[in-house]
Design a protein around this motif. Structure first.
Motif, PDB file in Angstrom:
ATOM      1  N   GLU A  52       0.807  -1.226   0.000  1.00 23.83           N
ATOM      2  CA  GLU A  52       0.000   0.000   0.000  1.00 23.83           C
ATOM      3  C   GLU A  52       0.842   1.278   0.000  1.00 23.83           C
ATOM      4  OE1 GLU A  52      -3.361   2.157   2.828  1.00 23.83           O
ATOM      5  OE2 GLU A  52      -3.025  -0.001   3.015  1.00 23.83           O
ATOM      6  N   PHE A  53       1.874   1.330   0.821  1.00 19.71           N
ATOM      7  CA  PHE A  53       2.616   2.572   0.973  1.00 19.71           C
ATOM      8  C   PHE A  53       3.913   2.637   0.180  1.00 19.71           C
ATOM      9  CE2 PHE A  53      -0.073   2.469   4.752  1.00 19.71           C
ATOM     10  CZ  PHE A  53      -0.629   3.749   4.695  1.00 19.71           C
ATOM     11  N   LEU A  54       4.543   1.494  -0.066  1.00 20.06           N
ATOM     12  CA  LEU A  54       5.828   1.495  -0.749  1.00 20.06           C
ATOM     13  C   LEU A  54       5.782   0.835  -2.123  1.00 20.06           C
ATOM     14  CD1 LEU A  54       8.075   0.594   2.323  1.00 20.06           C
ATOM     15  CD2 LEU A  54       7.554   2.857   1.405  1.00 20.06           C
ATOM     16  N   GLU A  55       4.631   0.245  -2.468  1.00 17.98           N
ATOM     17  CA  GLU A  55       4.437  -0.443  -3.736  1.00 17.98           C
ATOM     18  C   GLU A  55       5.462  -1.569  -3.938  1.00 17.98           C
ATOM     19  OE1 GLU A  55       4.135   2.472  -6.857  1.00 17.98           O
ATOM     20  OE2 GLU A  55       2.440   3.464  -5.879  1.00 17.98           O
ATOM     21  N   HIS A  56       5.802  -2.242  -2.836  1.00 13.10           N
ATOM     22  CA  HIS A  56       6.695  -3.399  -2.872  1.00 13.10           C
ATOM     23  C   HIS A  56       5.889  -4.626  -2.468  1.00 13.10           C
ATOM     24  CE1 HIS A  56      10.196  -0.500  -1.699  1.00 13.10           C
ATOM     25  NE2 HIS A  56       9.922  -0.425  -2.984  1.00 13.10           N
ATOM     26  N   ASP A  57       5.830  -5.605  -3.340  1.00 12.27           N
ATOM     27  CA  ASP A  57       5.070  -6.826  -3.049  1.00 12.27           C
ATOM     28  C   ASP A  57       6.023  -7.904  -2.541  1.00 12.27           C
ATOM     29  OD1 ASP A  57       3.050  -8.648  -2.807  1.00 12.27           O
ATOM     30  OD2 ASP A  57       2.772  -8.961  -4.959  1.00 12.27           O
ATOM     31  N   THR A  58       6.724  -7.586  -1.434  1.00 15.55           N
ATOM     32  CA  THR A  58       7.689  -8.512  -0.849  1.00 15.55           C
ATOM     33  C   THR A  58       7.573  -8.484   0.671  1.00 15.55           C
ATOM     34  OG1 THR A  58       9.379  -6.784  -0.783  1.00 15.55           O
ATOM     35  CG2 THR A  58       9.375  -8.224  -2.713  1.00 15.55           C
ATOM     36  N   LEU A  59       7.998  -9.572   1.272  1.00 17.69           N
ATOM     37  CA  LEU A  59       8.040  -9.627   2.725  1.00 17.69           C
ATOM     38  C   LEU A  59       9.245  -8.836   3.218  1.00 17.69           C
ATOM     39  CD1 LEU A  59       7.278 -13.411   3.342  1.00 17.69           C
ATOM     40  CD2 LEU A  59       5.704 -11.473   3.592  1.00 17.69           C
ATOM     41  N   THR A  60       9.112  -8.250   4.389  1.00 20.75           N
ATOM     42  CA  THR A  60      10.202  -7.514   5.019  1.00 20.75           C
ATOM     43  C   THR A  60      10.065  -7.630   6.523  1.00 20.75           C
ATOM     44  OG1 THR A  60      11.390  -5.398   5.068  1.00 20.75           O
ATOM     45  CG2 THR A  60       8.972  -5.292   5.034  1.00 20.75           C
ATOM     46  N   ASP A  61      11.137  -7.335   7.227  1.00 19.55           N
ATOM     47  CA  ASP A  61      11.070  -7.418   8.685  1.00 19.55           C
ATOM     48  C   ASP A  61      10.640  -6.113   9.324  1.00 19.55           C
ATOM     49  OD1 ASP A  61      13.447  -6.119   8.052  1.00 19.55           O
ATOM     50  OD2 ASP A  61      14.731  -7.462   9.195  1.00 19.55           O
ATOM     51  N   ILE A  62      10.834  -4.986   8.633  1.00 23.19           N
ATOM     52  CA  ILE A  62      10.547  -3.680   9.224  1.00 23.19           C
ATOM     53  C   ILE A  62      10.139  -2.679   8.160  1.00 23.19           C
ATOM     54  CG2 ILE A  62      12.994  -3.092   9.122  1.00 23.19           C
ATOM     55  CD1 ILE A  62      12.616  -1.330  11.581  1.00 23.19           C
ATOM     56  N   ILE A  63       9.173  -1.864   8.511  1.00 26.25           N
ATOM     57  CA  ILE A  63       8.820  -0.672   7.738  1.00 26.25           C
ATOM     58  C   ILE A  63       8.684   0.446   8.758  1.00 26.25           C
ATOM     59  CG2 ILE A  63       7.072   0.505   6.355  1.00 26.25           C
ATOM     60  CD1 ILE A  63       6.346  -2.170   5.122  1.00 26.25           C
ATOM     61  N   SER A  64       9.329   1.558   8.478  1.00 27.07           N
ATOM     62  CA  SER A  64       9.242   2.666   9.416  1.00 27.07           C
ATOM     63  C   SER A  64       8.766   3.931   8.711  1.00 27.07           C
ATOM     64  CB  SER A  64      10.589   2.898  10.104  1.00 27.07           C
ATOM     65  OG  SER A  64      11.593   3.174   9.161  1.00 27.07           O
ATOM     66  N   PHE A  65       7.973   4.683   9.433  1.00 30.13           N
ATOM     67  CA  PHE A  65       7.474   5.969   8.971  1.00 30.13           C
ATOM     68  C   PHE A  65       8.092   7.021   9.882  1.00 30.13           C
ATOM     69  CE2 PHE A  65       4.402   2.804   7.668  1.00 30.13           C
ATOM     70  CZ  PHE A  65       4.188   3.135   6.337  1.00 30.13           C
ATOM     71  N   ASP A  66       8.908   7.862   9.291  1.00 31.11           N
ATOM     72  CA  ASP A  66       9.744   8.808  10.025  1.00 31.11           C
ATOM     73  C   ASP A  66       9.030  10.143  10.195  1.00 31.11           C
ATOM     74  OD1 ASP A  66      11.818  10.306  11.065  1.00 31.11           O
ATOM     75  OD2 ASP A  66      13.198   9.933   9.408  1.00 31.11           O
ATOM     76  N   TYR A  67       8.854  10.560  11.449  1.00 33.66           N
ATOM     77  CA  TYR A  67       8.254  11.857  11.770  1.00 33.66           C
ATOM     78  C   TYR A  67       9.266  12.754  12.473  1.00 33.66           C
ATOM     79  CZ  TYR A  67       4.228   8.792  11.076  1.00 33.66           C
ATOM     80  OH  TYR A  67       3.352   7.861  10.583  1.00 33.66           O
ATOM     81  N   THR A  68      10.544  12.436  12.328  1.00 28.43           N
ATOM     82  CA  THR A  68      11.604  13.194  12.982  1.00 28.43           C
ATOM     83  C   THR A  68      11.651  14.616  12.444  1.00 28.43           C
ATOM     84  OG1 THR A  68      12.911  11.204  13.366  1.00 28.43           O
ATOM     85  CG2 THR A  68      14.116  13.287  13.310  1.00 28.43           C
ATOM     86  N   ILE A  69      11.818  15.544  13.374  1.00 24.40           N
ATOM     87  CA  ILE A  69      11.993  16.956  13.021  1.00 24.40           C
ATOM     88  C   ILE A  69      13.308  17.403  13.653  1.00 24.40           C
ATOM     89  CG2 ILE A  69      11.081  19.293  13.214  1.00 24.40           C
ATOM     90  CD1 ILE A  69       8.279  17.992  13.547  1.00 24.40           C
ATOM     91  N   GLY A  70      14.314  17.612  12.805  1.00 27.47           N
ATOM     92  CA  GLY A  70      15.625  17.984  13.325  1.00 27.47           C
ATOM     93  C   GLY A  70      16.180  16.889  14.209  1.00 27.47           C
TER      94      GLY A  70
END
Length: 136
Positions: A52-70
């Motif tokens: 849905e978010f990365l358009e990768h049809d593969t298994l993975t161990d981690i997906i992260s969404f980064d909200y870091t500011i500075g």
């Protein structure tokens, strides 16, 4: 603030130790901990996010969404417990060590480390290993 969320029958035994450890790693890199959420799930859950978010049809161990500011570190870290368990077995690591590696890998990305090329991968692995020394 670090929150742990579970989308399957799994739970970290000592959440306080993990919170203290992750906080130590963030502080050790002269950053401030903001809102950090770890969501533990299965392969199907993470695969759906990957498509849905990365358009990768593969298994993975981690997906992260980064909200870091500075230097304020924050984000949502989704981890497939199934994938971590399989990877640990394939690499002849303990499940707990592999889980810690994956968890801190996501945090290190937020701090600013990358793993797109060989040099960056070597540095990321060094940082992962160094962070293990802070776990109490």
């Amino acid at each position: 603030m670090i929150e742990f969320n579970y989308e399957l029958d799994f739970k970290i035994d000592d959440e306080k130790s993990f919170r203290n450890w992750i906080s130590s790693v963030v502080e050790d890199h002269d950053c401030t901990l903001g809102e950090l959420n770890f969501i533990f799930c299965d392969d199907a859950y993470l695969l759906k996010l990957n498509v849905e978010f990365l358009e990768h049809d593969t298994l993975t161990d981690i997906i992260s969404f980064d909200y870091t500011i500075g230097k304020l570190i924050g984000g949502d870290v989704f981890i497939s417990v199934e994938r971590v368990r399989d990877n640990a077995a394939n690499l002849d690591h303990s499940f707990l060590d592999e889980l810690k590696r994956v968890m801190i890998h996501g945090v290190l990305h937020y701090i600013g480390f990358n793993d797109k090329n060989y040099k960056d991968k070597v540095e990321m692995r060094f940082q992962e290993n160094a962070s293990f020394l802070l776990f109490k």
